[in-house]
Structure formats: C-alpha cells, structure tokens
Design a protein around this motif. Structure first.
Motif, PDB file in Angstrom:
ATOM      1  N   ILE A  58       0.878  -1.194   0.000  1.00 56.69           N
ATOM      2  CA  ILE A  58       0.000   0.000   0.000  1.00 56.69           C
ATOM      3  C   ILE A  58       0.903   1.228   0.000  1.00 56.69           C
ATOM      4  O   ILE A  58       1.333   1.682   1.062  1.00 56.69           O
ATOM      5  CB  ILE A  58      -0.934   0.017   1.234  1.00 56.69           C
ATOM      6  N   PRO A  59       1.205   1.756  -1.184  1.00 57.69           N
ATOM      7  CA  PRO A  59       2.070   2.939  -1.225  1.00 57.69           C
ATOM      8  C   PRO A  59       1.388   4.145  -0.582  1.00 57.69           C
ATOM      9  O   PRO A  59       0.152   4.212  -0.548  1.00 57.69           O
ATOM     10  CB  PRO A  59       2.301   3.168  -2.722  1.00 57.69           C
ATOM     11  N   GLU A  60       2.200   5.083  -0.089  1.00 61.04           N
ATOM     12  CA  GLU A  60       1.613   6.206   0.649  1.00 61.04           C
ATOM     13  C   GLU A  60       0.668   7.051  -0.190  1.00 61.04           C
ATOM     14  O   GLU A  60      -0.272   7.640   0.343  1.00 61.04           O
ATOM     15  CB  GLU A  60       2.722   7.069   1.260  1.00 61.04           C
ATOM     16  N   GLU A  61       0.920   7.080  -1.519  1.00 60.49           N
ATOM     17  CA  GLU A  61      -0.001   7.903  -2.303  1.00 60.49           C
ATOM     18  C   GLU A  61      -1.415   7.306  -2.352  1.00 60.49           C
ATOM     19  O   GLU A  61      -2.378   7.982  -2.678  1.00 60.49           O
ATOM     20  CB  GLU A  61       0.524   8.243  -3.690  1.00 60.49           C
ATOM     21  N   ASP A  62      -1.549   6.031  -1.954  1.00 60.38           N
ATOM     22  CA  ASP A  62      -2.884   5.420  -1.905  1.00 60.38           C
ATOM     23  C   ASP A  62      -3.613   5.673  -0.583  1.00 60.38           C
ATOM     24  O   ASP A  62      -4.804   5.380  -0.469  1.00 60.38           O
ATOM     25  CB  ASP A  62      -2.776   3.901  -2.113  1.00 60.38           C
ATOM     26  N   TYR A  63      -2.930   6.212   0.418  1.00 52.43           N
ATOM     27  CA  TYR A  63      -3.557   6.385   1.733  1.00 52.43           C
ATOM     28  C   TYR A  63      -4.912   7.089   1.664  1.00 52.43           C
ATOM     29  O   TYR A  63      -5.854   6.670   2.330  1.00 52.43           O
ATOM     30  CB  TYR A  63      -2.623   7.143   2.696  1.00 52.43           C
ATOM     31  N   PRO A  64      -5.020   8.166   0.861  1.00 50.96           N
ATOM     32  CA  PRO A  64      -6.323   8.857   0.835  1.00 50.96           C
ATOM     33  C   PRO A  64      -7.485   7.961   0.397  1.00 50.96           C
ATOM     34  O   PRO A  64      -8.624   8.217   0.746  1.00 50.96           O
ATOM     35  CB  PRO A  64      -6.095   9.991  -0.170  1.00 50.96           C
ATOM     36  N   ARG A  65      -7.186   6.892  -0.346  1.00 51.96           N
ATOM     37  CA  ARG A  65      -8.265   5.985  -0.775  1.00 51.96           C
ATOM     38  C   ARG A  65      -8.765   5.133   0.379  1.00 51.96           C
ATOM     39  O   ARG A  65      -9.778   4.445   0.256  1.00 51.96           O
ATOM     40  CB  ARG A  65      -7.777   5.106  -1.929  1.00 51.96           C
ATOM     41  N   LEU A  66      -8.054   5.163   1.485  1.00 62.00           N
ATOM     42  CA  LEU A  66      -8.441   4.356   2.644  1.00 62.00           C
ATOM     43  C   LEU A  66      -9.059   5.192   3.768  1.00 62.00           C
ATOM     44  O   LEU A  66      -9.268   4.719   4.865  1.00 62.00           O
ATOM     45  CB  LEU A  66      -7.210   3.612   3.190  1.00 62.00           C
ATOM     46  N   PHE A  67      -9.356   6.460   3.487  1.00 62.40           N
ATOM     47  CA  PHE A  67      -9.877   7.335   4.536  1.00 62.40           C
ATOM     48  C   PHE A  67     -11.303   6.970   4.958  1.00 62.40           C
ATOM     49  O   PHE A  67     -11.718   7.252   6.066  1.00 62.40           O
ATOM     50  CB  PHE A  67      -9.855   8.813   4.092  1.00 62.40           C
ATOM     51  N   THR A  68     -12.076   6.357   4.017  1.00 63.20           N
ATOM     52  CA  THR A  68     -13.449   5.977   4.363  1.00 63.20           C
ATOM     53  C   THR A  68     -13.602   4.457   4.251  1.00 63.20           C
ATOM     54  O   THR A  68     -12.827   3.799   3.558  1.00 63.20           O
ATOM     55  CB  THR A  68     -14.480   6.618   3.416  1.00 63.20           C
ATOM     56  N   LEU A  69     -14.640   3.921   4.898  1.00 59.93           N
ATOM     57  CA  LEU A  69     -14.921   2.480   4.790  1.00 59.93           C
ATOM     58  C   LEU A  69     -15.199   2.118   3.340  1.00 59.93           C
ATOM     59  O   LEU A  69     -14.711   1.104   2.830  1.00 59.93           O
ATOM     60  CB  LEU A  69     -16.153   2.126   5.621  1.00 59.93           C
ATOM     61  N   GLU A  70     -15.991   2.961   2.693  1.00 58.15           N
ATOM     62  CA  GLU A  70     -16.357   2.749   1.293  1.00 58.15           C
ATOM     63  C   GLU A  70     -15.085   2.620   0.436  1.00 58.15           C
ATOM     64  O   GLU A  70     -14.930   1.689  -0.355  1.00 58.15           O
ATOM     65  CB  GLU A  70     -17.148   3.973   0.843  1.00 58.15           C
ATOM     66  N   GLY A  71     -14.170   3.562   0.642  1.00 57.79           N
ATOM     67  CA  GLY A  71     -12.921   3.572  -0.111  1.00 57.79           C
ATOM     68  C   GLY A  71     -12.085   2.342   0.180  1.00 57.79           C
ATOM     69  O   GLY A  71     -11.493   1.737  -0.706  1.00 57.79           O
ATOM     70  N   MET A  72     -12.064   1.978   1.435  1.00 53.27           N
ATOM     71  CA  MET A  72     -11.240   0.853   1.850  1.00 53.27           C
ATOM     72  C   MET A  72     -11.769  -0.453   1.263  1.00 53.27           C
ATOM     73  O   MET A  72     -11.006  -1.289   0.757  1.00 53.27           O
ATOM     74  CB  MET A  72     -11.232   0.788   3.373  1.00 53.27           C
TER      75      MET A  72
END
Lengths: 82, 598
Positions: A58-72
């Motif tokens: 999980i590269p750091e640039e992907d972190y924002p995609r994990l901010f919500t349950l939906e995204g995760m």
C-alpha cells in the motif's frame, strides 16, 4: 477480498491500535480518522497493519483511498482482481 | 562558515544556505538582520498598530475592524477550504459584521469582561469568528484541541473556569455532554450544527439562531493592553496543565513577528497549517496574518500530501507555515508528487513545533527551491522568539537568531541565581530577557509555578540549547520530562494519571520515545497490581482506557509491562532512567535510585 474479509481484517488491526474504536458507529462515507479519533500516527499504523495482514503493498499515495470504509472496501476488492 | 573546531565540519553537518540579496523576488521586510536589531525599539513596533479609537488596545480591533474601516474592507481576509473542497470567503467587511454578531450574541447571553469562552472544534469558520468575536466582547478565549479526549477537556475547563463553550454538535455528544455535571460553572454551550443545520440538544443553544438574532454593529469597549485576552494550556512535567495567560498587548508581537519572522507582505496568501487548539494556530493561524492585512487561508483537512500540494498550487499560497512532522512525511514521499506543479506563488516557508532536522531543511531546498525556515517559541512566549529570517543565511539544523527586541542567552542555574554561558557551542538552558509584549503574564491560579520560571530578570524556557559564534541557536533537548509529539507538548503526569485510574494499574511511568516522523511518541511503562496478568488482552484494555479518556493526541501509542518501575527514595518514578534504558543510553547518576525496575 470480500467485504466481510476486509471488515474482519480492519477490526483485527484496529483492535491493536485503537481498541476502544467501535466500527459499528461508522457509516460508509465517514472519514475514519475523525469518526474513530485516529491521529496521523494511528492511521499510518493502521495502514501498515492492513499491509501486513493482506500482503498487499500500500504505497503512501494510496492512503487517501483508505480514509473511508467505502474507499477501503473498494480498494481491497479491486486488489483481489488485480 | 562556522565549523566545529574538532572536525572542521559545519555545525549540524550541512553547509549553510546562503541568501543572495539580488535573488529576492520581493524585498524582505528585514533586509539586514544586524541593522534591524540595532535600530529596533518597541515604540516603533507599537506604531505598527492602530489602537482603539478611544484609546487602548484590542487584538480583534487590530485584526479586523481596523482593516474593515480602511482600504482593505473589500479584500479577502479569510479563505476557508473545507474537507470536501467546500469554500467560504470573508472580506474584512464580512469579517467585521460576523465577529460583531458573535460579540453581541455573547454579550446578549450575559457574558461579561474577562469571562472565559472555550472553543472546541476542528478548523471550521465558526471557530475563527468565535475567537475574534469573543475578543471584541472582552471575553478571554481558550482554544482546545478537538482531538483531546474528555479528560483533558474537563481538566482545562475546570482550571480555566469556563463560563461558555462553543463546539460542534458531534464533539459535544462524543466528548462534553457526559462532563456537564463536573462543570457547574459552564453556563452556556453553543453548538455549531453540521452543514449549517440547527443543533437542537437539551442544555445547549444553537449557533445559527443566536447569530441570526444578533446585530452586525458592535463597538469594542475600552480595552487595556494588559487586559487578559487568551488562555493557552500547556503541559509541565508534574501536576496539572498550566494555563498561560496572555494579554491584548501580545498583538504587538504578532504584528512584528508576522512582518519579520514570516515576512508577510500585503499581497500574500498565508497558510498556517497548525490547529488553533495549539498556540501556533491561534497566534499565527488567526491573529498575525489578519493584523498584517494578509489573506489568511484555513484548510480543514488533515495532512495528506496530495491535498496539501493542491492547496499550495490552486490557492497560490505565497507564505507557508507548517510543522516538522508534516515536512518529514512529505520528505518520505519524495519530490515526485511535486513534479509538474506550479508553485510559483510560493515565496517563503517556515516551520515550528519542534526542531527541524537539517536533512529536512536541505531536502526542502531541493524539492521546493527554497528551505523551510525553522523558528522557535513556546506557549509561554506568545510569539516567535528565535527565527531563520528571509534575508539571513540558513544553517540547517539551527533555529536561527533572536527577533529584534528579544535578548536570548544560554544560562546555567546556580544557587538561586544564574550565570550566562558565553562560550560558543556550550549546552545550557535557553533563557530570554523578560519583558517582551507577548510574554505570559501568569499561569492561572499558579503563582508559585509562574515565579519559578523567572530568575534575575530572565525567563527560563526549560529547553536546552547552544549558541554558536555567529549567534545562531541550536536546540539540544528538554531540561525536563515533557514529551514533544507531532509538535505538541504532552505532560507525562496527565497520561500517568489516566492510566492510574484503571483498576489494574499500580504504577505508571510515561516517556517520549524518539520517532522518525513524530519526533517523539508517548510510551507508557506500567506495573500491575497483584492479581492482574500482563498480556495482549490487558495491554489493549489499557490502551483503549487511556484513549477514551485522553484522546488520540495525548494517549500513549505504546504500553509495556514491568513488574516494578525504578523509583527514588521519595517514591518518584525515574522517567529519565526508563527513557535511557528504552534507548540504550548511559544510565547516568543512579545515586537517588532506591527501588529498581524489574
């Protein structure tokens, strides 16, 4: 990964970082950091934990995609197909 | 170049970054440090301010009304970017009207001169309006960090005798509602509803309704420069948090440091990323830019490199004030996310909160084409004291040189007095000659603790530092056990107390453990009462217990079990020893050790 698998993994990792966090209070679009009172270090540890459990880089640039349950859920669902 | 005599290498290990006078796009406000220092006097600094029409000095007048009455009336004063990209913008005229409503509303519910108004919210526009409006109404403002848990919130509102609290519906429900019985003096709770919706909760009032009923006209009552304006809580090694009292005269320092340390010019778009729950977010996230007539950008989003770089680029930020933890996270991501971005508006970058490591300074010079300028100050000092200035060479790893009007020295405490250490690069306590305008005027109800900070006319900072031959200061460490995590000061006692409340805990010792991103993280060592068994289950229980009470910002990130903690004869836990052992450092003087760790 299925939704259930992702949720189980998240609950497990979260229990080691923020044991008081209650995932049932979080809606799909809530920012997990705010809803569960996670600071930036907690969130970083959460992602590291998810990476270790899933084996998925999980590269750091992907972190924002994990901010919500939906995204995760979307992130780990897509990871299986890849 | 200053070099270490023994190794002939530059101090800090990196060559200095030379500032060429012909390279400035905008001439710095302070073109020559030595000239500015020599020619400085506080009368001239006070002349940067307007003063109340009837005499006196009020921060909110300088930040808002003064500009609203002049050429700035129609210019953008506050630009807010919400978490989901929403925008709100206030001209100085808008800001005057909105803060007048707040002042009238607070007066209308019965608040008077000196009454304490606490704010607990994320970076939402209403927070900024409340702070300024309350200052107009001559209330004393105390901002709380929204990531505090109920315990730090209750402690601070009790100590500060909160009469009113402005917060959001969500934060109230999660953190405050259950505390109301402990806070009988808290008469008014005003809730900001989600997305402008009314908050209808028993025992509270709705922000929107109060504002709608309040007039847009308000005349700031006579205010003395020595009237109390802000109450900022900070942490010590022992005891409860300390409420540092600041007065309206602090605005002299906010104005002057905004010009000199942050090099603010009237056309700037200034972005301070700090949260107003900490002193930087108030002094420089609200007051200094507005006082200097500069557009103050507020971003609600927490750090995320892509979001922040977008803001820098799209909002044409020209002066940026942020913190080492964020800078180190950007550094980890590398310069790639910056490629192709137009950051041509960016002119000056500064950092505060903890020492900025030289690697980060050098990295920023490469990645942004300009270095982050580290500066140093504390809750108690009210404003920037030591800084790297736009027109002064940067020595990576140094906090810079004292502001004009500020005398700093390295001292040693001895027999109730002080001796000043003149030898270069010799470690001692950093001290400041007392008497600058934004110096704290007291710790609330803590005369003895306040008096202990001053010796022979010097304010003792509790930070250890060195000064080199050119007068640049270098941070060495803390003189006490206070923990600095992500730029925030955490008192070990507050964390230990929360752990001790758990029935399983017999003893707790809390230290700062070095961390590459956060500077330090909070780590707890715990000894259990008989009948309790150390293990993962109990570790999680204690972690959850601490987080529920203290919040993520204060609670420990790591908990280790011990059978016994090292103590002195008087039973004091030796945090210093716990830390030395955790880090594998020499254990130092053990003559006071009575009961050792097991």
């Amino acid at each position: 990964m299925t939704k259930d698998e992702t949720m189980a993994m998240l609950a497990e990792v979260l229990a080691g970082i923020a044991p008081e966090a209650d995932l049932t209070t979080v809606t799909a679009k809530d920012d997990l950091r705010e809803a569960l009172d996670l600071d930036s270090m907690d969130f970083q540890n959460l992602v590291i934990g998810l990476h270790e459990r899933s084996g998925l880089p999980i590269p750091e640039e992907d972190y924002p995609r994990l901010f919500t349950l939906e995204g995760m859920l979307a992130y780990f669902a897509a990871a299986k197909r890849a | 170049m200053t070099t270490d005599a023994a190794t002939d290498r530059p101090i800090g290990g990196y060559p200095r970054i030379v500032k060429r006078r012909d390279a400035f796009r905008v001439l710095p406000n302070m073109a020559d440090y030595d000239d500015a220092r020599r020619g400085f006097d506080w009368t001239a600094a006070r002349a940067l301010l307007d003063g109340l029409p009837g005499g006196g000095l009020n921060i909110a007048h300088e930040a808002v009304d003064r500009h609203a009455a002049g050429l700035h009336a129609g210019r953008e004063a506050l630009r807010w970017i919400g978490r989901r990209g929403e925008r709100r913008s206030f001209t100085w005229a808008d800001l005057r009207a909105a803060t007048n409503r707040v002042a009238n509303a607070l007066r209308g519910i019965g608040l008077q001169d000196g009454d304490r108004v606490f704010v607990l919210a994320g970076r939402i526009p209403e927070l900024y309006l409340t702070v300024l409006g309350a200052l107009k109404a001559k209330c004393v403002v105390s901002p709380l960090f929204s990531a505090f848990g109920p315990e730090p919130i209750a402690t601070r509102m009790e100590l500060g005798a909160a009469r009113a609290l402005v917060t959001t519906g969500a934060l109230y429900a999660r953190k405050v509602a259950a505390l109301r019985d402990r806070l009988p003096g808290l008469e008014h709770v005003i809730l900001v509803g989600e997305d402008g919706a009314a908050a209808e909760v028993p025992g509270t009032q709705d922000w929107s309704a109060l504002m709608a009923a309040a007039s847009e006209d308000f005349a700031i009552p006579p205010t003395s420069p020595e009237d109390m304006a802000l109450l900022h809580f900070t942490s010590g090694t022992t005891g409860r948090p300390k409420g540092a009292v600041h007065v309206h005269e602090a605005v002299v320092m906010h104005a002057m440091t905004g010009r000199y340390a942050l090099d603010l010019h009237p056309d700037d778009v200034f972005w301070c990323t700090s949260d107003p729950g900490w002193v930087t977010g108030t002094s420089y996230g609200i007051i200094a830019p507005l006082v200097n007539g500069v557009t103050n950008l507020v971003a609600e989003a927490e750090f995320d490199a892509a979001t922040w770089y977008d803001i820098l680029e799209k909002e044409r930020v020209s002066v940026w004030y942020t913190a080492p933890t964020a800078i180190r996270m950007m550094m980890k991501l590398g310069a790639a996310p910056l490629e192709g971005r137009d950051l041509s508006a960016l002119r000056f970058m500064a950092s505060v909160g903890e020492p900025l490591n030289p690697e980060a300074v050098v990295w920023s010079q490469k990645a942004f084409g300009m270095p982050f300028h580290d500066n140093w100050w504390q809750t108690e000092t009210g404003g920037i004291m030591i800084a790297n200035f736009a027109a002064m060479d940067v020595k990576p790893g140094s906090m810079g040189r004292p502001l004009p009007g500020i005398e700093a020295a390295i001292v040693e405490r001895r027999d109730g007095g002080l001796s000043v250490i003149d030898a270069p690069m010799t470690s001692g306590e950093l001290a400041l000659r007392a008497g600058w305008p934004s110096m704290m005027r007291g710790y609330l109800h803590e005369e003895a603790r306040y008096a202990k900070c001053f010796v022979d006319g010097w304010y003792l900072t509790g930070d250890l530092a060195m000064r080199d031959e050119e007068g640049y200061f270098w941070f060495v460490g803390r003189a006490d056990d206070v923990i600095k995590t992500s730029g925030h000061l955490i008192g070990p006692f507050e964390v230990e107390s929360a752990l001790m409340e758990h029935p399983a805990v017999a003893e707790a010792g809390v230290i700062g453990k070095p961390d590459p991103t956060a500077g330090e993280i909070v780590k707890a060592f715990v000894a259990l009462k008989p009948g309790f068994e150390a293990g993962e289950a109990l570790r999680r229980e204690l972690l959850g217990h601490a987080r529920k009470r203290l919040g993520a910002a204060v609670a420990p990130k790591e908990i280790d079990f011990r059978q016994n903690l090292p103590k002195t004869r008087s039973g004091k836990i030796m945090r210093r020893l716990l830390k030395a052992r955790e880090l594998g450092l020499p254990e130092g003087d053990l003559s006071t050790l009575e009961s050792d760790e097991r």
